[in-house]
Write a protein that holds these residues in place. Structure first.
Motif, PDB file in Angstrom:
ATOM      1  N   VAL A   1       0.837  -1.211   0.000  1.00  0.00           N
ATOM      2  CA  VAL A   1       0.000   0.000   0.000  1.00  0.00           C
ATOM      3  C   VAL A   1       0.858   1.240   0.000  1.00  0.00           C
ATOM      4  O   VAL A   1       0.615   2.229  -0.716  1.00  0.00           O
ATOM      5  CB  VAL A   1      -0.954  -0.018   1.201  1.00  0.00           C
ATOM      6  CG1 VAL A   1      -1.656   1.326   1.340  1.00  0.00           C
ATOM      7  CG2 VAL A   1      -1.971  -1.138   1.044  1.00  0.00           C
ATOM      8  N   MET A   2       1.932   1.243   0.802  1.00  0.00           N
ATOM      9  CA  MET A   2       2.812   2.403   0.878  1.00  0.00           C
ATOM     10  C   MET A   2       3.510   2.633  -0.468  1.00  0.00           C
ATOM     11  O   MET A   2       3.701   3.774  -0.913  1.00  0.00           O
ATOM     12  CB  MET A   2       3.853   2.201   1.983  1.00  0.00           C
ATOM     13  CG  MET A   2       3.267   2.247   3.393  1.00  0.00           C
ATOM     14  SD  MET A   2       4.524   1.924   4.656  1.00  0.00           S
ATOM     15  CE  MET A   2       5.575   3.339   4.425  1.00  0.00           C
ATOM     16  N   GLY A   3       3.878   1.566  -1.136  1.00  0.00           N
ATOM     17  CA  GLY A   3       4.522   1.698  -2.445  1.00  0.00           C
ATOM     18  C   GLY A   3       3.580   2.308  -3.463  1.00  0.00           C
ATOM     19  O   GLY A   3       3.956   3.177  -4.251  1.00  0.00           O
ATOM     20  N   ASP A   4       2.310   1.832  -3.453  1.00  0.00           N
ATOM     21  CA  ASP A   4       1.328   2.400  -4.375  1.00  0.00           C
ATOM     22  C   ASP A   4       1.112   3.883  -4.098  1.00  0.00           C
ATOM     23  O   ASP A   4       1.011   4.711  -5.022  1.00  0.00           O
ATOM     24  CB  ASP A   4       0.000   1.647  -4.260  1.00  0.00           C
ATOM     25  CG  ASP A   4       0.111   0.239  -4.813  1.00  0.00           C
ATOM     26  OD1 ASP A   4       1.093  -0.015  -5.568  1.00  0.00           O
ATOM     27  OD2 ASP A   4      -0.768  -0.584  -4.507  1.00  0.00           O
ATOM     28  N   SER A   5       1.034   4.289  -2.854  1.00  0.00           N
ATOM     29  CA  SER A   5       0.824   5.698  -2.502  1.00  0.00           C
ATOM     30  C   SER A   5       1.999   6.549  -2.974  1.00  0.00           C
ATOM     31  O   SER A   5       1.824   7.651  -3.508  1.00  0.00           O
ATOM     32  CB  SER A   5       0.652   5.840  -0.973  1.00  0.00           C
ATOM     33  OG  SER A   5      -0.489   5.131  -0.544  1.00  0.00           O
ATOM     34  N   LEU A   6       3.214   6.062  -2.777  1.00  0.00           N
ATOM     35  CA  LEU A   6       4.396   6.800  -3.213  1.00  0.00           C
ATOM     36  C   LEU A   6       4.410   6.960  -4.730  1.00  0.00           C
ATOM     37  O   LEU A   6       4.745   8.025  -5.254  1.00  0.00           O
ATOM     38  CB  LEU A   6       5.654   6.074  -2.748  1.00  0.00           C
ATOM     39  CG  LEU A   6       6.989   6.736  -3.128  1.00  0.00           C
ATOM     40  CD1 LEU A   6       7.063   8.144  -2.540  1.00  0.00           C
ATOM     41  CD2 LEU A   6       8.157   5.889  -2.644  1.00  0.00           C
ATOM     42  N   ALA A   7       3.998   5.943  -5.448  1.00  0.00           N
ATOM     43  CA  ALA A   7       3.949   6.019  -6.910  1.00  0.00           C
ATOM     44  C   ALA A   7       2.958   7.077  -7.368  1.00  0.00           C
ATOM     45  O   ALA A   7       3.206   7.844  -8.301  1.00  0.00           O
ATOM     46  CB  ALA A   7       3.585   4.658  -7.493  1.00  0.00           C
ATOM     47  N   HIS A   8       1.788   7.111  -6.659  1.00  0.00           N
ATOM     48  CA  HIS A   8       0.793   8.138  -7.008  1.00  0.00           C
ATOM     49  C   HIS A   8       1.343   9.533  -6.760  1.00  0.00           C
ATOM     50  O   HIS A   8       1.111  10.467  -7.534  1.00  0.00           O
ATOM     51  CB  HIS A   8      -0.485   7.918  -6.197  1.00  0.00           C
ATOM     52  CG  HIS A   8      -1.285   6.740  -6.641  1.00  0.00           C
ATOM     53  ND1 HIS A   8      -1.652   6.528  -7.953  1.00  0.00           N
ATOM     54  CD2 HIS A   8      -1.803   5.672  -5.934  1.00  0.00           C
ATOM     55  CE1 HIS A   8      -2.339   5.420  -8.061  1.00  0.00           C
ATOM     56  NE2 HIS A   8      -2.453   4.864  -6.843  1.00  0.00           N
ATOM     57  N   VAL A   9       2.075   9.729  -5.678  1.00  0.00           N
ATOM     58  CA  VAL A   9       2.661  11.045  -5.360  1.00  0.00           C
ATOM     59  C   VAL A   9       3.661  11.464  -6.435  1.00  0.00           C
ATOM     60  O   VAL A   9       3.675  12.594  -6.910  1.00  0.00           O
ATOM     61  CB  VAL A   9       3.326  11.024  -3.969  1.00  0.00           C
ATOM     62  CG1 VAL A   9       4.147  12.292  -3.742  1.00  0.00           C
ATOM     63  CG2 VAL A   9       2.271  10.882  -2.884  1.00  0.00           C
ATOM     64  N   VAL A  10       4.512  10.507  -6.824  1.00  0.00           N
ATOM     65  CA  VAL A  10       5.516  10.797  -7.860  1.00  0.00           C
ATOM     66  C   VAL A  10       4.835  11.159  -9.173  1.00  0.00           C
ATOM     67  O   VAL A  10       5.220  12.114  -9.861  1.00  0.00           O
ATOM     68  CB  VAL A  10       6.457   9.597  -8.036  1.00  0.00           C
ATOM     69  CG1 VAL A  10       7.354   9.801  -9.261  1.00  0.00           C
ATOM     70  CG2 VAL A  10       7.302   9.398  -6.793  1.00  0.00           C
ATOM     71  N   ASP A  11       3.792  10.376  -9.538  1.00  0.00           N
ATOM     72  CA  ASP A  11       3.069  10.672 -10.781  1.00  0.00           C
ATOM     73  C   ASP A  11       2.410  12.047 -10.733  1.00  0.00           C
ATOM     74  O   ASP A  11       2.411  12.802 -11.720  1.00  0.00           O
ATOM     75  CB  ASP A  11       2.004   9.598 -11.036  1.00  0.00           C
ATOM     76  CG  ASP A  11       2.629   8.267 -11.400  1.00  0.00           C
ATOM     77  OD1 ASP A  11       3.822   8.256 -11.753  1.00  0.00           O
ATOM     78  OD2 ASP A  11       1.913   7.244 -11.326  1.00  0.00           O
ATOM     79  N   ALA A  12       1.823  12.389  -9.574  1.00  0.00           N
ATOM     80  CA  ALA A  12       1.168  13.692  -9.424  1.00  0.00           C
ATOM     81  C   ALA A  12       2.174  14.830  -9.536  1.00  0.00           C
ATOM     82  O   ALA A  12       1.926  15.862 -10.171  1.00  0.00           O
ATOM     83  CB  ALA A  12       0.430  13.765  -8.082  1.00  0.00           C
ATOM     84  N   GLN A  13       3.355  14.627  -8.920  1.00  0.00           N
ATOM     85  CA  GLN A  13       4.393  15.651  -9.001  1.00  0.00           C
ATOM     86  C   GLN A  13       4.866  15.817 -10.438  1.00  0.00           C
ATOM     87  O   GLN A  13       5.074  16.945 -10.915  1.00  0.00           O
ATOM     88  CB  GLN A  13       5.565  15.280  -8.087  1.00  0.00           C
ATOM     89  CG  GLN A  13       5.257  15.411  -6.606  1.00  0.00           C
ATOM     90  CD  GLN A  13       6.426  14.958  -5.746  1.00  0.00           C
ATOM     91  OE1 GLN A  13       7.335  14.275  -6.232  1.00  0.00           O
ATOM     92  NE2 GLN A  13       6.392  15.336  -4.478  1.00  0.00           N
ATOM     93  N   ALA A  14       5.053  14.726 -11.144  1.00  0.00           N
ATOM     94  CA  ALA A  14       5.492  14.788 -12.533  1.00  0.00           C
ATOM     95  C   ALA A  14       4.465  15.510 -13.398  1.00  0.00           C
ATOM     96  O   ALA A  14       4.808  16.335 -14.252  1.00  0.00           O
ATOM     97  CB  ALA A  14       5.754  13.380 -13.069  1.00  0.00           C
ATOM     98  N   GLU A  15       3.177  15.205 -13.158  1.00  0.00           N
ATOM     99  CA  GLU A  15       2.109  15.860 -13.931  1.00  0.00           C
ATOM    100  C   GLU A  15       2.074  17.356 -13.636  1.00  0.00           C
ATOM    101  O   GLU A  15       1.912  18.182 -14.549  1.00  0.00           O
ATOM    102  CB  GLU A  15       0.757  15.221 -13.596  1.00  0.00           C
ATOM    103  CG  GLU A  15      -0.417  15.782 -14.406  1.00  0.00           C
ATOM    104  CD  GLU A  15      -0.281  15.491 -15.880  1.00  0.00           C
ATOM    105  OE1 GLU A  15      -0.910  16.203 -16.678  1.00  0.00           O
ATOM    106  OE2 GLU A  15       0.453  14.543 -16.242  1.00  0.00           O
ATOM    107  N   ALA A  16       2.230  17.712 -12.346  1.00  0.00           N
ATOM    108  CA  ALA A  16       2.237  19.125 -11.970  1.00  0.00           C
ATOM    109  C   ALA A  16       3.405  19.859 -12.619  1.00  0.00           C
ATOM    110  O   ALA A  16       3.271  20.992 -13.098  1.00  0.00           O
ATOM    111  CB  ALA A  16       2.301  19.272 -10.450  1.00  0.00           C
TER     112      ALA A  16
END
Length: 259
Positions: free
Chosen positions: A57-72
């Protein structure tokens, strides 16, 4: 009575079994995840232990954060590029506007200069009467003993003493001073090569070599020289010398004046 021991049912755990158990406990104490001696259920797809689920779960959350930062960051970069394009376009528009304004100002300046030159040419080609509001008192080639040649070589304009005398057109003064029978006199070479002569002046306001324009005051009328009274004697000549006179009335009329 003799006792016998049943095989297997009450046998103490073997050394190997105890050792395996200790290893599993040690691994659990260290990592929180059982890594050895997995039971049959784990081997057949049973649910993963709680520690593995939490890590996933923690890995999935970190991936979402990285993707969101990249999109931003991508959106910010696109916005910055759009702003840069807008500023560049604004600069180009401003430069184009300045260029057009400069060209318009230059065309206006050139047009004004052309108009000014045209007005100056017109002014320089304009002729005026030597005495404003006056009329001819003695005509050209009038006969009589008053003139040494036997006839009048010019025309006389009515003019009270001290009346302003003007150059009839643009030209250059070639004579200014005493002229014998003419008294104080001025001779001007006109732009077309002809000459005009003004005589019997009470005073002279120009000098030899001076350029004059139409209507410039060159002196004041009087009665100096051989004259019976104050007036302006005016001649038109083909040269600067006496005896080259031409009809002054026709000359002035040819330059647009009415007499």
């Amino acid at each position: 009575m003799a006792f016998t021991r049943a095989n297997g049912k009450h046998r103490r755990p073997g050394r190997v079994a105890r050792a395996g158990t200790n290893v599993g406990v040690a691994a659990l104490a260290t990592t929180g995840v059982v890594t050895t001696l997995a039971g049959p259920a784990a081997a057949h797809g049973a649910p993963a232990p709680a520690g593995l689920r939490q890590a996933s779960v923690m890995g999935d959350s970190l991936a979402h954060v990285v993707d969101a930062q990249a999109e931003a960051q991508k959106v910010a970069a696109e916005a910055a590029a759009a702003q840069a394009r807008t500023r560049a376009e604004a600069r180009r528009s401003a430069e184009e506007a300045r260029r057009i304004a400069a060209e318009k100002a230059e065309r206006k300046r050139e047009a004004e200069e052309r108009a000014a030159r045209a007005r100056e040419r017109k002014r320089l080609n304009t002729f005026v009467l030597p005495v404003k509001g006056s009329s001819v008192s003695t005509g050209y080639q009038a006969s009589g003993g008053a003139w040494s040649s036997g006839s009048h070589t010019g025309i006389d304009f009515h003019a009270d003493p001290g009346t302003s005398v003007h150059a009839v057109g643009a030209g250059t003064v070639v004579e200014a001073g005493w002229g014998g029978a003419y008294g104080n006199n001025i001779v001007i070479k006109m732009r077309d090569g002809s000459y005009t002569h003004y005589a019997h002046l009470s005073s002279i306001a120009v000098s030899v070599g001076e350029s004059v324009t139409p209507g410039k005051q060159i002196g004041l009328s009087g009665s100096t020289g051989n004259t019976s009274g104050p007036h302006l004697h005016f001649e038109a000549r083909s040269t600067a010398e006496y005896g080259s006179d031409i009809d002054p009335v026709a000359y002035l009329r040819a330059h647009g004046l009415s007499l």
